[in-house]
Design a protein around this motif. Structure first.
Motif, mmCIF file in Angstrom:
data_model
loop_
_atom_site.group_PDB
_atom_site.id
_atom_site.type_symbol
_atom_site.label_atom_id
_atom_site.label_comp_id
_atom_site.label_asym_id
_atom_site.label_seq_id
_atom_site.Cartn_x
_atom_site.Cartn_y
_atom_site.Cartn_z
ATOM 1 N N MET A 1 0.852 -1.185 0.000
ATOM 2 C CA MET A 1 0.000 0.000 0.000
ATOM 3 C C MET A 1 0.890 1.238 0.000
ATOM 4 N N ASP A 2 0.508 2.208 -0.742
ATOM 5 C CA ASP A 2 1.243 3.463 -0.872
ATOM 6 C C ASP A 2 1.103 4.272 0.425
ATOM 7 N N PRO A 3 2.217 4.530 1.130
ATOM 8 C CA PRO A 3 2.142 5.291 2.389
ATOM 9 C C PRO A 3 1.540 6.680 2.222
ATOM 10 N N GLN A 4 1.822 7.310 1.085
ATOM 11 C CA GLN A 4 1.275 8.647 0.852
ATOM 12 C C GLN A 4 -0.242 8.579 0.712
ATOM 13 N N ALA A 5 -0.751 7.593 0.000
ATOM 14 C CA ALA A 5 -2.200 7.431 -0.159
ATOM 15 C C ALA A 5 -2.839 7.156 1.184
ATOM 16 N N THR A 6 -2.190 6.326 1.996
ATOM 17 C CA THR A 6 -2.718 6.023 3.329
ATOM 18 C C THR A 6 -2.787 7.294 4.161
ATOM 19 N N SER A 7 -1.750 8.094 4.102
ATOM 20 C CA SER A 7 -1.712 9.336 4.852
ATOM 21 C C SER A 7 -2.839 10.278 4.416
ATOM 22 N N GLU A 8 -3.053 10.376 3.129
ATOM 23 C CA GLU A 8 -4.129 11.228 2.609
ATOM 24 C C GLU A 8 -5.487 10.710 3.053
ATOM 25 N N GLN A 9 -5.668 9.400 3.021
ATOM 26 C CA GLN A 9 -6.934 8.806 3.459
ATOM 27 C C GLN A 9 -7.159 9.067 4.939
ATOM 28 N N ASP A 10 -6.090 8.949 5.722
ATOM 29 C CA ASP A 10 -6.209 9.195 7.155
ATOM 30 C C ASP A 10 -6.558 10.652 7.444
ATOM 31 N N ARG A 11 -5.949 11.574 6.704
ATOM 32 C CA ARG A 11 -6.263 13.001 6.899
ATOM 33 C C ARG A 11 -7.710 13.288 6.530
ATOM 34 N N ALA A 12 -8.182 12.672 5.456
ATOM 35 C CA ALA A 12 -9.574 12.862 5.048
ATOM 36 C C ALA A 12 -10.516 12.312 6.114
ATOM 37 N N LEU A 13 -10.179 11.165 6.661
ATOM 38 C CA LEU A 13 -11.004 10.576 7.718
ATOM 39 C C LEU A 13 -10.973 11.451 8.964
ATOM 40 N N ASP A 14 -9.818 11.941 9.333
ATOM 41 C CA ASP A 14 -9.704 12.831 10.493
ATOM 42 C C ASP A 14 -10.578 14.071 10.320
ATOM 43 N N ALA A 15 -10.618 14.614 9.117
ATOM 44 C CA ALA A 15 -11.423 15.807 8.854
ATOM 45 C C ALA A 15 -12.909 15.513 9.038
ATOM 46 N N VAL A 16 -13.332 14.341 8.570
ATOM 47 C CA VAL A 16 -14.750 13.983 8.715
ATOM 48 C C VAL A 16 -15.071 13.729 10.183
ATOM 49 N N LEU A 17 -14.182 13.027 10.878
ATOM 50 C CA LEU A 17 -14.415 12.752 12.296
ATOM 51 C C LEU A 17 -14.444 14.034 13.125
ATOM 52 N N ALA A 18 -13.699 15.040 12.697
ATOM 53 C CA ALA A 18 -13.692 16.319 13.407
ATOM 54 C C ALA A 18 -15.071 16.971 13.393
ATOM 55 N N ARG A 19 -15.880 16.627 12.411
ATOM 56 C CA ARG A 19 -17.239 17.175 12.354
ATOM 57 C C ARG A 19 -18.050 16.748 13.573
ATOM 58 N N LEU A 20 -17.695 15.612 14.172
ATOM 59 C CA LEU A 20 -18.406 15.151 15.366
ATOM 60 C C LEU A 20 -18.152 16.083 16.553
#
Length: 51
Positions: A1-20
């Protein structure tokens, strides 16, 4: 798995979770939209983890 893609996915998830964090400032009628967005993001991230 591409570490950069994982990092981007994690940042996107963090942003959505921050909405909570601000959920108490959102009208109850908008909670469903926030929960749906979080659910969708979690499912996408989990699907990506299987690759």
């Amino acid at each position: 798995m591409d570490p950069q893609a994982t990092s981007e996915q994690d940042r996107a998830l963090d942003a959505v979770l921050a909405r909570l964090d601000g959920l108490d400032a959102v009208g109850v009628h908008d909670h469903v939209e926030v929960y749906s967005a979080v659910d969708r993001a979690l499912r996408e991230r989990l699907a990506g983890a299987e690759d």
